[in-house]
Design a protein around this motif. Sequence first.
Motif, PDB file in Angstrom:
ATOM      1  N   GLN A  23       5.930  16.182   4.699  1.00 22.00           N
ATOM      2  CA  GLN A  23       5.072  17.366   4.747  1.00 22.00           C
ATOM      3  C   GLN A  23       3.631  16.963   5.070  1.00 22.00           C
ATOM      4  OE1 GLN A  23       6.086  20.678   4.376  1.00 22.00           O
ATOM      5  NE2 GLN A  23       8.087  19.707   4.529  1.00 22.00           N
ATOM      6  N   CYS A  24       3.209  15.836   4.521  1.00 21.79           N
ATOM      7  CA  CYS A  24       1.842  15.343   4.760  1.00 21.79           C
ATOM      8  C   CYS A  24       1.635  14.977   6.224  1.00 21.79           C
ATOM      9  CB  CYS A  24       1.557  14.118   3.894  1.00 21.79           C
ATOM     10  SG  CYS A  24       1.562  14.449   2.141  1.00 21.79           S
ATOM     11  N   ALA A  27       1.401  18.090   8.288  1.00 17.46           N
ATOM     12  CA  ALA A  27       0.100  18.754   8.103  1.00 17.46           C
ATOM     13  C   ALA A  27      -1.014  17.989   8.817  1.00 17.46           C
ATOM     14  CB  ALA A  27      -0.214  18.889   6.617  1.00 17.46           C
ATOM     15  N   ALA A  28      -1.014  16.655   8.680  1.00 17.14           N
ATOM     16  CA  ALA A  28      -2.058  15.851   9.320  1.00 17.14           C
ATOM     17  C   ALA A  28      -1.981  15.977  10.839  1.00 17.14           C
ATOM     18  CB  ALA A  28      -1.936  14.389   8.894  1.00 17.14           C
ATOM     19  N   GLN A  32      -4.823  19.147   9.548  1.00 19.07           N
ATOM     20  CA  GLN A  32      -5.151  19.495   8.164  1.00 19.07           C
ATOM     21  C   GLN A  32      -5.479  18.229   7.370  1.00 19.07           C
ATOM     22  OE1 GLN A  32      -1.548  21.609   7.081  1.00 19.07           O
ATOM     23  NE2 GLN A  32      -2.497  23.578   7.549  1.00 19.07           N
ATOM     24  N   SER A  33      -6.340  18.390   6.376  1.00 21.30           N
ATOM     25  CA  SER A  33      -6.673  17.257   5.510  1.00 21.30           C
ATOM     26  C   SER A  33      -5.657  17.194   4.366  1.00 21.30           C
ATOM     27  CB  SER A  33      -8.087  17.410   4.960  1.00 21.30           C
ATOM     28  OG  SER A  33      -8.197  18.603   4.206  1.00 21.30           O
ATOM     29  N   VAL A  34      -5.266  15.969   4.024  1.00 18.14           N
ATOM     30  CA  VAL A  34      -4.191  15.756   3.063  1.00 18.14           C
ATOM     31  C   VAL A  34      -4.620  14.731   2.020  1.00 18.14           C
ATOM     32  CG1 VAL A  34      -1.803  14.981   2.773  1.00 18.14           C
ATOM     33  CG2 VAL A  34      -2.460  16.215   4.850  1.00 18.14           C
ATOM     34  N   ILE A  58      -4.808  11.197   5.893  1.00 16.36           N
ATOM     35  CA  ILE A  58      -4.051  11.280   4.639  1.00 16.36           C
ATOM     36  C   ILE A  58      -4.677  10.280   3.678  1.00 16.36           C
ATOM     37  CG2 ILE A  58      -1.824  10.923   3.526  1.00 16.36           C
ATOM     38  CD1 ILE A  58      -0.485  11.667   6.180  1.00 16.36           C
ATOM     39  N   CYS A 101      -9.077  19.712   0.119  1.00 10.75           N
ATOM     40  CA  CYS A 101      -8.086  19.395   1.152  1.00 10.75           C
ATOM     41  C   CYS A 101      -7.212  20.612   1.418  1.00 10.75           C
ATOM     42  CB  CYS A 101      -7.234  18.194   0.742  1.00 10.75           C
ATOM     43  SG  CYS A 101      -6.178  18.492  -0.681  1.00 10.75           S
ATOM     44  N   ASP A 102      -6.468  20.532   2.513  1.00 12.80           N
ATOM     45  CA  ASP A 102      -5.536  21.599   2.867  1.00 12.80           C
ATOM     46  C   ASP A 102      -4.189  21.426   2.177  1.00 12.80           C
ATOM     47  OD1 ASP A 102      -7.268  22.888   4.815  1.00 12.80           O
ATOM     48  OD2 ASP A 102      -6.939  21.101   6.044  1.00 12.80           O
ATOM     49  N   VAL A 103      -3.768  20.181   2.030  1.00 10.98           N
ATOM     50  CA  VAL A 103      -2.480  19.881   1.406  1.00 10.98           C
ATOM     51  C   VAL A 103      -2.708  18.835   0.320  1.00 10.98           C
ATOM     52  CG1 VAL A 103      -0.137  19.001   1.766  1.00 10.98           C
ATOM     53  CG2 VAL A 103      -1.245  20.363   3.551  1.00 10.98           C
TER      54      VAL A 103
END
Length: 165
Positions: A23-24, A27-28, A32-34, A58, A101-103
């Motif tokens: 999932q990370c 998202a990255a 998105q920031s993880v 990440i 972060c987003d995630v």
Amino acid sequence: MGKRIVQVFYGPGKGKTSAAVGQCIRAASLGQSVIIIQFLKGKDAEEFNFLERLEPDIKLFRFEKSEESYDLLLPSQQKEEKQNILNGFNFAKKVIDTGECDVLVLDEVLGLLDIGLIEVSDIIKLIELRDDYTRLVLTGRNLPEELREYVNIISKLDLEKDDMK
């Protein structure tokens, strides 16, 4: 901002952390920031050290100081390590509260319930801190019934065969 998504990977099978890491990476790849915070893995969780190469997309955090997993420590060592683990949980609250972060992946956070370091209400409060983050991913062996209503996606990983022993 989007609605909060809470996702859980749990069960006796292997691959919960790997599924969360997937999932990370997804998202990255979308920009998105993880942040991943690992619990109960010991300082030397080498299988995921490669994630450090994915920074700054990440970010990986471990607050435990011991090389050994928490359950293998002597009671005196567990007392000291407990504070380190709780510092990690408090950091997770800060990350959510500030929208850093987003995630956010809390790897093995459900295991903290199993050993009595936190309560179900602590995780519920964490989930309810904000409702405008993208995704919160929790992993662990057991998913308490009281948490199910707060979770959008639940994946159970079962072990069907393991002849590698």
